[in-house]
Design a protein around this motif. Structure first.
Motif, PDB file in Angstrom:
ATOM      1  N   ILE A  89       0.845  -1.204   0.000  1.00  0.00           N
ATOM      2  CA  ILE A  89       0.000   0.000   0.000  1.00  0.00           C
ATOM      3  C   ILE A  89       0.875   1.247   0.000  1.00  0.00           C
ATOM      4  O   ILE A  89       0.657   2.169  -0.788  1.00  0.00           O
ATOM      5  N   SER A  90       1.882   1.266   0.865  1.00  0.00           N
ATOM      6  CA  SER A  90       2.793   2.409   0.935  1.00  0.00           C
ATOM      7  C   SER A  90       3.508   2.621  -0.393  1.00  0.00           C
ATOM      8  O   SER A  90       3.637   3.758  -0.871  1.00  0.00           O
ATOM      9  N   ASN A  91       3.965   1.550  -1.008  1.00  0.00           N
ATOM     10  CA  ASN A  91       4.656   1.634  -2.290  1.00  0.00           C
ATOM     11  C   ASN A  91       3.753   2.234  -3.368  1.00  0.00           C
ATOM     12  O   ASN A  91       4.182   3.076  -4.160  1.00  0.00           O
ATOM     13  N   ILE A  92       2.500   1.828  -3.380  1.00  0.00           N
ATOM     14  CA  ILE A  92       1.555   2.356  -4.373  1.00  0.00           C
ATOM     15  C   ILE A  92       1.306   3.844  -4.139  1.00  0.00           C
ATOM     16  O   ILE A  92       1.284   4.633  -5.078  1.00  0.00           O
ATOM     17  N   ILE A  93       1.134   4.231  -2.879  1.00  0.00           N
ATOM     18  CA  ILE A  93       0.914   5.658  -2.578  1.00  0.00           C
ATOM     19  C   ILE A  93       2.149   6.463  -2.972  1.00  0.00           C
ATOM     20  O   ILE A  93       2.034   7.518  -3.596  1.00  0.00           O
ATOM     21  N   HIS A  94       3.318   5.970  -2.626  1.00  0.00           N
ATOM     22  CA  HIS A  94       4.561   6.681  -2.954  1.00  0.00           C
ATOM     23  C   HIS A  94       4.773   6.808  -4.461  1.00  0.00           C
ATOM     24  O   HIS A  94       5.065   7.891  -4.964  1.00  0.00           O
ATOM     25  N   ASN A  95       4.661   5.686  -5.174  1.00  0.00           N
ATOM     26  CA  ASN A  95       5.101   5.631  -6.567  1.00  0.00           C
ATOM     27  C   ASN A  95       3.996   5.613  -7.604  1.00  0.00           C
ATOM     28  O   ASN A  95       4.275   5.712  -8.805  1.00  0.00           O
ATOM     29  N   GLY A  96       2.742   5.456  -7.166  1.00  0.00           N
ATOM     30  CA  GLY A  96       1.645   5.401  -8.121  1.00  0.00           C
ATOM     31  C   GLY A  96       1.700   4.124  -8.943  1.00  0.00           C
ATOM     32  O   GLY A  96       2.339   3.150  -8.577  1.00  0.00           O
ATOM     33  N   GLY A  97       1.045   4.161 -10.091  1.00  0.00           N
ATOM     34  CA  GLY A  97       1.038   3.005 -10.989  1.00  0.00           C
ATOM     35  C   GLY A  97      -0.358   2.699 -11.465  1.00  0.00           C
ATOM     36  O   GLY A  97      -1.346   3.021 -10.815  1.00  0.00           O
ATOM     37  N   ASN A  98      -0.442   2.080 -12.647  1.00  0.00           N
ATOM     38  CA  ASN A  98      -1.739   1.722 -13.254  1.00  0.00           C
ATOM     39  C   ASN A  98      -2.688   2.915 -13.314  1.00  0.00           C
ATOM     40  O   ASN A  98      -3.864   2.806 -13.001  1.00  0.00           O
ATOM     41  N   GLY A  99      -2.153   4.059 -13.662  1.00  0.00           N
ATOM     42  CA  GLY A  99      -2.969   5.261 -13.809  1.00  0.00           C
ATOM     43  C   GLY A  99      -3.033   6.137 -12.562  1.00  0.00           C
ATOM     44  O   GLY A  99      -3.525   7.261 -12.622  1.00  0.00           O
ATOM     45  N   MET A 100      -2.549   5.625 -11.439  1.00  0.00           N
ATOM     46  CA  MET A 100      -2.571   6.420 -10.211  1.00  0.00           C
ATOM     47  C   MET A 100      -1.340   7.322 -10.155  1.00  0.00           C
ATOM     48  O   MET A 100      -0.233   6.900 -10.469  1.00  0.00           O
ATOM     49  N   THR A 101      -1.570   8.540  -9.717  1.00  0.00           N
ATOM     50  CA  THR A 101      -0.502   9.508  -9.531  1.00  0.00           C
ATOM     51  C   THR A 101       0.377   9.107  -8.350  1.00  0.00           C
ATOM     52  O   THR A 101      -0.130   8.613  -7.348  1.00  0.00           O
ATOM     53  N   ALA A 102       1.670   9.338  -8.467  1.00  0.00           N
ATOM     54  CA  ALA A 102       2.586   9.131  -7.343  1.00  0.00           C
ATOM     55  C   ALA A 102       2.429  10.295  -6.374  1.00  0.00           C
ATOM     56  O   ALA A 102       2.368  11.452  -6.783  1.00  0.00           O
ATOM     57  N   PHE A 103       2.358   9.992  -5.095  1.00  0.00           N
ATOM     58  CA  PHE A 103       2.198  11.039  -4.085  1.00  0.00           C
ATOM     59  C   PHE A 103       3.472  11.311  -3.298  1.00  0.00           C
ATOM     60  O   PHE A 103       3.472  12.131  -2.393  1.00  0.00           O
ATOM     61  N   LYS A 104       4.568  10.636  -3.659  1.00  0.00           N
ATOM     62  CA  LYS A 104       5.855  10.938  -3.041  1.00  0.00           C
ATOM     63  C   LYS A 104       6.233  12.354  -3.430  1.00  0.00           C
ATOM     64  O   LYS A 104       6.221  12.714  -4.601  1.00  0.00           O
ATOM     65  N   GLY A 105       6.529  13.185  -2.446  1.00  0.00           N
ATOM     66  CA  GLY A 105       6.838  14.587  -2.701  1.00  0.00           C
ATOM     67  C   GLY A 105       5.610  15.482  -2.709  1.00  0.00           C
ATOM     68  O   GLY A 105       5.726  16.697  -2.619  1.00  0.00           O
ATOM     69  N   VAL A 106       4.434  14.895  -2.814  1.00  0.00           N
ATOM     70  CA  VAL A 106       3.183  15.657  -2.751  1.00  0.00           C
ATOM     71  C   VAL A 106       2.655  15.615  -1.324  1.00  0.00           C
ATOM     72  O   VAL A 106       2.282  16.639  -0.756  1.00  0.00           O
ATOM     73  N   LEU A 107       2.642  14.423  -0.756  1.00  0.00           N
ATOM     74  CA  LEU A 107       2.228  14.236   0.634  1.00  0.00           C
ATOM     75  C   LEU A 107       3.473  14.057   1.493  1.00  0.00           C
ATOM     76  O   LEU A 107       4.495  13.558   1.012  1.00  0.00           O
TER      77      LEU A 107
END
Length: 123
Positions: A89-107
């Motif tokens: 879950i953390s990896n997906i939030i950080h790096n995004g993927g499959n159309g999701m925006t990466a939130f690393k540096g945003v959050l």
């Protein structure tokens, strides 16, 4: 003589009011410093890092995952904790993927950790 007395009185009044205002701000600052890092009574959706996870979700995730986590553009997250590990879950939030925006540096890291923990508990 009256002008000098009035000027002196005005200066004393201004200094007195300024001193009162400074003390109030100092008290507030000291209170905030004292409370930093302490876990207070948590409200639902608030983590020990004092992140309001529901506010972060609402601002950043709701448009794609819906208010009830059922998904719209993005996938359903209602039981994501049963399907994915906290690390995934953390990896997906950080790096995004499959159309999701990466939130690393945003959050912030605290916000990502709070979201991860909150979502991982959804089983």
């Amino acid at each position: 003589m009256k002008k000098v007395t009035m000027m002196l009185l005005a200066v004393v009044l201004v200094l007195g009011l300024t001193a009162c205002g400074s003390k109030t701000n100092t008290d507030k600052e000291q209170s905030q410093k004292k409370n930093q890092g302490q876990t207070q009574g948590q409200t639902p959706g608030q983590t020990t890092t004092n992140v309001d996870v529901q506010a972060v979700y609402k601002q950043n995730c709701l448009a794609c995952h819906a208010s009830d986590l059922s998904g719209q553009v993005g996938p359903n997250l209602q039981k994501v904790g049963a399907k994915r590990t906290p690390e995934e879950i953390s990896n997906i939030i950080h790096n995004g993927g499959n159309g999701m925006t990466a939130f690393k540096g945003v959050l912030s890291e605290d916000e990502i950790k709070a979201l991860t923990d909150w979502l991982a508990a959804k089983k």
